[in-house]
Design an enzyme around this catalytic site. Structure first.
Site, PDB file in Angstrom:
ATOM      1  N   GLU A 167       0.880  -1.182   0.000  1.00 37.06           N
ATOM      2  CA  GLU A 167       0.000   0.000   0.000  1.00 37.06           C
ATOM      3  C   GLU A 167       0.913   1.226   0.000  1.00 37.06           C
ATOM      4  O   GLU A 167       0.959   2.003   0.942  1.00 37.06           O
ATOM      5  CB  GLU A 167      -0.898  -0.014   1.257  1.00 37.06           C
ATOM      6  CG  GLU A 167      -2.007   1.040   1.252  1.00 37.06           C
ATOM      7  CD  GLU A 167      -2.774   1.089   2.589  1.00 37.06           C
ATOM      8  OE1 GLU A 167      -2.373   0.405   3.546  1.00 37.06           O
ATOM      9  OE2 GLU A 167      -3.761   1.844   2.671  1.00 37.06           O
ATOM     10  N   HIS A 193      -4.713  -4.742  -0.177  1.00 35.48           N
ATOM     11  CA  HIS A 193      -4.357  -3.728  -1.180  1.00 35.48           C
ATOM     12  C   HIS A 193      -3.497  -4.298  -2.311  1.00 35.48           C
ATOM     13  O   HIS A 193      -3.935  -4.392  -3.433  1.00 35.48           O
ATOM     14  CB  HIS A 193      -3.665  -2.504  -0.554  1.00 35.48           C
ATOM     15  CG  HIS A 193      -4.563  -1.749   0.366  1.00 35.48           C
ATOM     16  ND1 HIS A 193      -5.634  -1.021  -0.091  1.00 35.48           N
ATOM     17  CD2 HIS A 193      -4.556  -1.629   1.714  1.00 35.48           C
ATOM     18  CE1 HIS A 193      -6.255  -0.483   0.950  1.00 35.48           C
ATOM     19  NE2 HIS A 193      -5.630  -0.839   2.047  1.00 35.48           N
TER      20      HIS A 193
HETATM   21 ZN   LIG Z   1      -6.870  -1.684   5.446  1.00 33.20          ZN
END
Ligand SMILES: [Zn+2]
Ligand SMILES: *[C@@H]1O[C@H](CO)[C@@H](O)[C@H](O)[C@H]1NC(C)=O
Ligand SMILES: *[C@@H]1O[C@H](CO)[C@@H](O)[C@H](O)[C@H]1NC(C)=O
Ligand SMILES: *[C@@H]1O[C@H](CO)[C@@H](O)[C@H](O)[C@H]1NC(C)=O
Ligand SMILES: *[C@@H]1O[C@H](CO)[C@@H](O)[C@H](O)[C@H]1NC(C)=O
Ligand SMILES: *[C@@H]1O[C@H](CO)[C@@H](O)[C@H](O)[C@H]1NC(C)=O
Ligand SMILES: *[C@@H]1O[C@H](CO)[C@@H](O)[C@H](O)[C@H]1NC(C)=O
Length: 515
Positions: A361, A386
């Site tokens: 991320e 992510h």
């Molecule tokens: Zn999260």
């Protein structure tokens, strides 16, 4: 058609002549080639291998007609919600017919959510802060804190907070309570008119983001609110046609009015109880599982204890505690590699503790943080939270594809937290085009001013997937959410049956709708 070619090259000329003659229609062979390429790409993309039933085809035609009209309009006006900041796009999204279909669509499960970012903050303002014995104070840095207590809680040290003010009394003395309630709401979300001005960079928005969790902590950890918060959250997701949730939960102590504290096991038991109570009243609802999570700013010895706690909780609640994760701003926190001593504990003891790591991320390619993706793979993460940076790591990508490790894509979160601004440029577009396994989730919808899963589905379907994404993509995403969940095989089969029943109704509804 050969006019204009340089003379004196008879061999080339005759070759060209032969080619021209052999396909009396040169255009046709180009069409064949591009149709073949188009077909190949269609097959490669997420959901591309699904074969739709006749009724699904009909629904798809209707859906795609609406989608095309909206995209054409956006191309003309250059006003396209997924390319705008969500705070500005939200009201436009709500006018979209595609969005209304996505709301009705059975989306399966929400697999990437955090404990206290999932229920509309209105509820905290209008319900939680209106309960008796609610106090608040201001920290020296101006952040709000809340506490329920009777009798009134002891005055905090001035370095911690101002004196406690009883909210009920405070509201009675206000000229305009609505105005005050609106100010509370602004303290509970990131929503603002000018996000790009107010949040100049990722560090600034992350510190406000974390401050919100700190501010609401005293509300949501009050036992009666804690219980109702879970119930209301399930209600909100159920209304958005989501039947099952996996929550990353920190399981901080929950307190009673008299100051009694409850530990992690009490909280897990409460999640379990509330979810089954909810299921009794809501047909088709499947349940909740917990991914116990700690913060990545903790030191290694602290995380060693958390990993041990996770193993213990999983032993106590094998059907509710799915595994372990680390949360918080990846860029400024510890890397998975730094935690390796802690994270190897289960394997070294021969214990299976599934991991669901947030990884990648980040926008900082090639840094130690970006390498969390490598370590998530090596540590056998069941899914990757992510995976925003995954397409920049071809070897990890290839291996995780082979091991069928899905990523949990949260488009609005990535945009609000400033990883990408125009969602057409979300790096997951590449993975979607190649059919990489993924699910769509909403991370902390309440903090972003969103709700349930539909807004994120809209962004993924319209923005990331573009015109190529169709009903197959949506169906695949919904099925993936069950396939890649932490449900047991038998639970998955039941969940899939329930979902299919709803899906068929939805398809019939869209296919039969007048246009
Ligand atoms: Zn999260
Ligand atoms: C808050 O909601 C609960 C149900 O979830 C309800 O019983 C209670 O009366 C509400 N309280 C207030 C102050 O609105
Ligand atoms: C109270 O504040 C709200 C929001 O700012 C405003 O719309 C409303 O008119 C105000 N009410 C009164 C009585 O001033
Ligand atoms: C948070 O609430 C307090 C109390 O009403 C208010 O003074 C402050 O302006 C609010 N903060 C924001 C960012 O609106
Ligand atoms: C504190 O309150 C809780 C919940 O109402 C109750 O179960 C508990 O017995 C109380 N404890 C004490 C010490 O009064
Ligand atoms: C780790 O952090 C905890 C509290 O956050 C602290 O008490 C402890 O001393 C720290 N340990 C090390 C080795 O730094
Ligand atoms: C990951 O899985 C491999 C293959 O099953 C195993 O050898 C290894 O010990 C696992 N690692 C961890 C940290 O669980």
């Amino acid at each position: 058609m050969l006019v204009g070619l340089p003379s004196g090259r008879p061999a080339l000329l005759s070759l060209l002549w032969a080619v021209a003659m052999s396909s009396s229609c040169l255009g046709k062979s180009i069409d064949e080639d591009r149709n073949q390429l188009l077909m190949r790409e269609k097959m490669m993309q997420l959901g591309g291998k699904l074969v739709l039933r006749r009724e699904e085809e009909l629904a798809n035609t209707k859906l795609m007609a609406l989608k095309k009209a909206e995209l054409m309009q956006a191309m003309k006006t250059q006003n396209f919600p997924p390319s705008m900041h969500f705070f500005q796009a939200k009201s436009l999204i709500e006018k979209s017919e595609v969005f209304h279909i996505l709301k009705k669509m059975p989306k399966g499960a929400a697999l990437h959510l955090h404990d206290f970012g999932i229920l509309s903050m209105d509820w905290l303002v209008k319900n939680a802060t209106y309960r008796p014995h609610c106090h608040f104070c201001f920290t020296p840095r101006g952040a709000l804190q809340f506490k329920f207590a009777y009798p009134a809680p002891p005055t905090p040290a001035p370095t911690q907070c101002s004196e406690w003010i009883l909210l009920e009394k405070y509201r009675k003395e206000l000229q305009n309570v609505t105005e005050f309630d609106n100010s509370l709401l602004r303290n509970f979300t990131l929503v603002t008119e000018n996000p790009d001005v107010e949040y100049a960079n990722q560090d600034i928005i992350w510190s406000k983001f974390e401050a919100i969790f700190f501010t609401i902590s005293g509300l949501v950890h009050y036992a009666p609110v804690f219980r109702d918060y879970i119930f209301q959250s399930l209600e909100e997701f159920y209304e958005d046609n989501v039947l099952y949730l996996e929550l990353r939960a920190m399981l901080y102590p929950v307190y009673e009015l008299n100051g009694t504290l409850h530990g992690r096991a009490w909280s897990v038991r409460t999640y379990k109880e509330v979810a089954s109570m909810f299921a009794e009243k809501h047909p088709g609802f499947i349940g909740v599982k917990i991914i116990y999570s700690d913060h990545r700013f903790r030191n290694v010895s602290f995380i060693m204890e958390s990993v041990r706690a996770a193993m213990e909780l999983r032993t106590m609640f094998p059907s509710t505690v799915a595994g372990f994760d680390l949360v918080g701003h990846e860029d400024t926190g510890h890397s998975l590699y730094e935690y390796k001593e802690a994270l190897m504990i289960p394997a070294s003891r021969g214990v299976k503790l599934p991991y669901f790591f947030h990884a990648g991320e980040t926008d900082w390619q090639g840094t130690s943080i970006d390498r969390n993706l490598l370590d998530a793979l090596i540590l056998n993460s069941t899914r990757i939270g992510h995976g925003f940076a995954l397409s920049k790591h071809p070897a990890v990508w290839a291996n995780s594809l082979k091991k069928d490790i899905p990523i949990e894509v949260c488009p609005i979160s990535n945009q609000v937290l400033k990883l990408v601004s125009d969602l057409r440029n979300h790096p997951v577009a590449v993975l979607m085009a190649t059919g990489y396994p993924m699910v769509v989730s909403s991370d902390d919808p309440a903090i972003f001013g969103a709700k349930g899963l539909s807004y994120d589905f809209y962004e993924a379907f319209m923005g990331i997937g573009g015109m190529a994404a169709d009903l197959r993509t949506l169906k695949q995403l919904a099925m993936n959410s069950i396939k890649y969940s932490a449900l047991l095989q038998s639970e998955k089969e039941t969940a899939m049956e329930t979902w299919e029943e709803r899906w068929d109704k939805f398809v019939a509804d869209v296919a039969g709708s007048p246009q």
